[in-house]
Design a protein around this motif. Structure first.
Motif, PDB file in Angstrom:
ATOM      1  N   GLN A  42       7.766   3.380   5.039  1.00 63.22           N
ATOM      2  CA  GLN A  42       6.811   2.336   5.399  1.00 63.22           C
ATOM      3  C   GLN A  42       7.098   1.049   4.620  1.00 63.22           C
ATOM      4  O   GLN A  42       7.567   1.094   3.483  1.00 63.22           O
ATOM      5  N   LEU A  43       6.804  -0.076   5.251  1.00 62.70           N
ATOM      6  CA  LEU A  43       6.950  -1.381   4.626  1.00 62.70           C
ATOM      7  C   LEU A  43       5.576  -1.991   4.395  1.00 62.70           C
ATOM      8  O   LEU A  43       4.616  -1.675   5.097  1.00 62.70           O
ATOM      9  N   ILE A  44       5.491  -2.869   3.409  1.00 60.90           N
ATOM     10  CA  ILE A  44       4.276  -3.631   3.132  1.00 60.90           C
ATOM     11  C   ILE A  44       4.633  -5.095   3.296  1.00 60.90           C
ATOM     12  O   ILE A  44       5.436  -5.632   2.523  1.00 60.90           O
ATOM     13  N   ASP A  45       4.092  -5.714   4.320  1.00 67.03           N
ATOM     14  CA  ASP A  45       4.392  -7.118   4.599  1.00 67.03           C
ATOM     15  C   ASP A  45       5.903  -7.359   4.671  1.00 67.03           C
ATOM     16  O   ASP A  45       6.423  -8.344   4.135  1.00 67.03           O
ATOM     17  N   LEU A  83      -4.390  -6.776  -8.494  1.00 65.14           N
ATOM     18  CA  LEU A  83      -4.551  -7.838  -7.502  1.00 65.14           C
ATOM     19  C   LEU A  83      -3.772  -7.517  -6.225  1.00 65.14           C
ATOM     20  O   LEU A  83      -4.251  -7.732  -5.108  1.00 65.14           O
ATOM     21  N   PHE A  84      -2.566  -6.988  -6.406  1.00 67.37           N
ATOM     22  CA  PHE A  84      -1.722  -6.635  -5.260  1.00 67.37           C
ATOM     23  C   PHE A  84      -2.384  -5.554  -4.413  1.00 67.37           C
ATOM     24  O   PHE A  84      -2.434  -5.662  -3.178  1.00 67.37           O
ATOM     25  N   TYR A  85      -2.904  -4.509  -5.056  1.00 62.30           N
ATOM     26  CA  TYR A  85      -3.523  -3.409  -4.312  1.00 62.30           C
ATOM     27  C   TYR A  85      -4.755  -3.883  -3.543  1.00 62.30           C
ATOM     28  O   TYR A  85      -5.001  -3.448  -2.421  1.00 62.30           O
ATOM     29  N   ARG A  86      -5.515  -4.788  -4.141  1.00 62.69           N
ATOM     30  CA  ARG A  86      -6.683  -5.320  -3.437  1.00 62.69           C
ATOM     31  C   ARG A  86      -6.253  -6.188  -2.256  1.00 62.69           C
ATOM     32  O   ARG A  86      -6.828  -6.100  -1.163  1.00 62.69           O
ATOM     33  N   GLU A  87      -5.241  -7.021  -2.464  1.00 62.45           N
ATOM     34  CA  GLU A  87      -4.787  -7.919  -1.406  1.00 62.45           C
ATOM     35  C   GLU A  87      -4.327  -7.156  -0.176  1.00 62.45           C
ATOM     36  O   GLU A  87      -4.609  -7.554   0.961  1.00 62.45           O
ATOM     37  N   VAL A  93      -5.763   4.128  -0.391  1.00 62.63           N
ATOM     38  CA  VAL A  93      -4.637   4.808   0.257  1.00 62.63           C
ATOM     39  C   VAL A  93      -3.745   5.504  -0.761  1.00 62.63           C
ATOM     40  O   VAL A  93      -3.328   6.652  -0.575  1.00 62.63           O
ATOM     41  N   ILE A  94      -3.443   4.824  -1.871  1.00 59.93           N
ATOM     42  CA  ILE A  94      -2.508   5.385  -2.849  1.00 59.93           C
ATOM     43  C   ILE A  94      -3.086   6.557  -3.624  1.00 59.93           C
ATOM     44  O   ILE A  94      -2.343   7.294  -4.271  1.00 59.93           O
ATOM     45  N   LYS A  95      -4.392   6.768  -3.534  1.00 62.00           N
ATOM     46  CA  LYS A  95      -4.982   7.928  -4.204  1.00 62.00           C
ATOM     47  C   LYS A  95      -4.577   9.221  -3.506  1.00 62.00           C
ATOM     48  O   LYS A  95      -4.390  10.253  -4.145  1.00 62.00           O
ATOM     49  N   THR A  96      -4.458   9.185  -2.191  1.00 62.35           N
ATOM     50  CA  THR A  96      -4.080  10.378  -1.427  1.00 62.35           C
ATOM     51  C   THR A  96      -2.589  10.418  -1.114  1.00 62.35           C
ATOM     52  O   THR A  96      -2.044  11.482  -0.828  1.00 62.35           O
ATOM     53  N   LYS A  97      -1.926   9.249  -1.154  1.00 63.33           N
ATOM     54  CA  LYS A  97      -0.487   9.185  -0.894  1.00 63.33           C
ATOM     55  C   LYS A  97       0.184   8.410  -2.034  1.00 63.33           C
ATOM     56  O   LYS A  97       0.579   7.255  -1.879  1.00 63.33           O
ATOM     57  N   PRO A  98       0.322   9.054  -3.202  1.00 58.46           N
ATOM     58  CA  PRO A  98       0.853   8.325  -4.361  1.00 58.46           C
ATOM     59  C   PRO A  98       2.283   7.829  -4.178  1.00 58.46           C
ATOM     60  O   PRO A  98       2.689   6.869  -4.835  1.00 58.46           O
ATOM     61  N   PHE A  99       3.047   8.437  -3.257  1.00 54.27           N
ATOM     62  CA  PHE A  99       4.419   7.989  -3.035  1.00 54.27           C
ATOM     63  C   PHE A  99       4.480   6.631  -2.332  1.00 54.27           C
ATOM     64  O   PHE A  99       5.550   6.038  -2.196  1.00 54.27           O
ATOM     65  N   LEU A 100       3.318   6.138  -1.873  1.00 55.96           N
ATOM     66  CA  LEU A 100       3.259   4.792  -1.306  1.00 55.96           C
ATOM     67  C   LEU A 100       3.088   3.717  -2.382  1.00 55.96           C
ATOM     68  O   LEU A 100       3.190   2.522  -2.094  1.00 55.96           O
ATOM     69  N   ARG A 101       2.803   4.125  -3.611  1.00 55.17           N
ATOM     70  CA  ARG A 101       2.620   3.146  -4.690  1.00 55.17           C
ATOM     71  C   ARG A 101       3.915   2.354  -4.925  1.00 55.17           C
ATOM     72  O   ARG A 101       4.978   2.956  -5.105  1.00 55.17           O
ATOM     73  N   PRO A 102       3.865   1.052  -4.952  1.00 53.65           N
ATOM     74  CA  PRO A 102       5.016   0.288  -5.426  1.00 53.65           C
ATOM     75  C   PRO A 102       5.284   0.645  -6.890  1.00 53.65           C
ATOM     76  O   PRO A 102       4.409   0.487  -7.744  1.00 53.65           O
ATOM     77  N   SER A 103       6.464   1.154  -7.156  1.00 50.92           N
ATOM     78  CA  SER A 103       6.782   1.661  -8.495  1.00 50.92           C
ATOM     79  C   SER A 103       8.134   1.135  -8.946  1.00 50.92           C
ATOM     80  O   SER A 103       9.007   0.853  -8.122  1.00 50.92           O
ATOM     81  N   ALA A 104       8.305   1.046 -10.255  1.00 50.27           N
ATOM     82  CA  ALA A 104       9.585   0.578 -10.786  1.00 50.27           C
ATOM     83  C   ALA A 104       9.774   1.090 -12.204  1.00 50.27           C
ATOM     84  O   ALA A 104       8.809   1.454 -12.896  1.00 50.27           O
ATOM     85  N   THR A 105      11.025   1.106 -12.627  1.00 54.63           N
ATOM     86  CA  THR A 105      11.361   1.349 -14.020  1.00 54.63           C
ATOM     87  C   THR A 105      11.964   0.063 -14.582  1.00 54.63           C
ATOM     88  O   THR A 105      12.301  -0.864 -13.833  1.00 54.63           O
ATOM     89  N   MET A 106      12.119   0.014 -15.902  1.00 53.70           N
ATOM     90  CA  MET A 106      12.544  -1.263 -16.492  1.00 53.70           C
ATOM     91  C   MET A 106      13.214  -1.056 -17.842  1.00 53.70           C
ATOM     92  O   MET A 106      12.808  -0.212 -18.636  1.00 53.70           O
ATOM     93  N   ALA A 107      14.245  -1.857 -18.083  1.00 51.40           N
ATOM     94  CA  ALA A 107      14.792  -2.057 -19.428  1.00 51.40           C
ATOM     95  C   ALA A 107      14.441  -3.479 -19.822  1.00 51.40           C
ATOM     96  O   ALA A 107      14.830  -4.434 -19.142  1.00 51.40           O
TER      97      ALA A 107
END
Length: 280
Positions: A42-45, A83-87, A93-107
């Motif tokens: 799925q895509l978001i915007d 802010l992003f989740y509200r917008e 939605v992400i409570k029942t489908k956590p794999f839809l959460r925009p996620s990242a790792t970082m150095a």
């Protein structure tokens, strides 16, 4: 003040539109940010969740002043996520489908703190050493894919056949979706792993690398490299050697994807080499 010496940032498909990594270098910080691969389809915007996560984090890093602690930084990033989740009406939605959460790792390197923080499985090369914070859940999924590919080879499929048409990643997608249940769980949970997705994080799960006095350069990278070194040339050369020897990524560099289905690598990759003030 960090200064960019050399860099590369390429998507696994070779097309910029598919890229889920990014990087930034400011007066006070340098970061490589690896947006999580889209396993929902799925895509978001018009963008993948990982692309949104990477850009959201990058914008927050670029707004920082310098003396922030890592706790301050995560708080500001999480405020941006809220802010992003509200917008986009994703809070429920992400409570029942956590794999839809925009996620990242970082150095992330802080010039003020003279530290590199590894949140998730991004990498750094500093103090003459390579550091990476590997995830147990990735090892499980990678071995599952390896089993599937080895089974195809045992049934007389050739390496070339699988390079041309590899279905193994699609088959392990349910495993990868299931692993999102372990994100940002207590470190005592054997499959827990940390990602930046708007949730509170256990700071003890991060790997913190002190940048020693006298060090004048360091490298940060996403996990699109099996190993990184002090220079881009060494790092790219090692990647090319590994992929030529094991394009299916089932031996030298066991991964959830191979260099298959027209891709140029097994994952998006970003590497930055920066010069820093040596300190006193």
């Amino acid at each position: 003040m960090p200064q960019l010496i050399e860099y590369v940032s390429k998507s696994k498909t070779g097309f910029e539109k598919d890229m889920e990594d990014t990087y930034c270098v400011t007066d006070n910080y340098a970061a490589v940010i690896d947006g999580a691969t889209n396993v929902s389809g799925q895509l978001i915007d018009g963008k993948t969740p990982g692309q949104h996560a990477a850009q959201l984090i990058k914008q927050t890093i670029e707004s920082l002043q310098g003396p922030e602690t890592i706790e301050d930084i995560i708080t500001q990033i999480n405020d941006s996520y809220a802010l992003f989740y509200r917008e986009y009406q994703l809070t429920e939605v992400i409570k029942t489908k956590p794999f839809l959460r925009p996620s990242a790792t970082m150095a992330l390197y802080s010039g003020y703190a003279r530290k590199v923080w590894l949140i998730g499985d991004c990498q750094c090369y500093v103090n003459g050493q390579h550091y990476q914070h590997a995830k147990e859940v990735d090892a499980v999924a990678s071995q599952a894919r390896r089993l599937l590919v080895e089974a195809e080879l045992a049934k007389d499929k050739s390496v070339a056949d699988i390079v041309a048409s590899d279905t193994s990643f699609e088959k392990i997608k349910p495993l990868i979706q299931a692993q999102y249940a372990f994100t940002n769980q207590p470190p005592s949970q054997p499959f827990s792993y940390e990602v930046i997705n708007g949730e509170p994080l256990y700071m003890e799960s991060f790997q913190t690398v002190e940048v020693l006095v006298g060090i004048i350069s360091l490298a940060l990278a996403s996990d699109g490299y099996p190993h990184i070194f002090a220079t881009l040339t060494e790092t790219e050369s090692h990647l090319e050697h590994v992929l030529q020897r094991d394009p299916l990524c089932i031996h030298d560099n066991v991964s959830v994807r191979g260099v298959t289905n027209g891709k140029i690598s097994y994952d998006d990759r970003t590497y930055i080499n920066i010069r820093i003030e040596s300190g006193s």
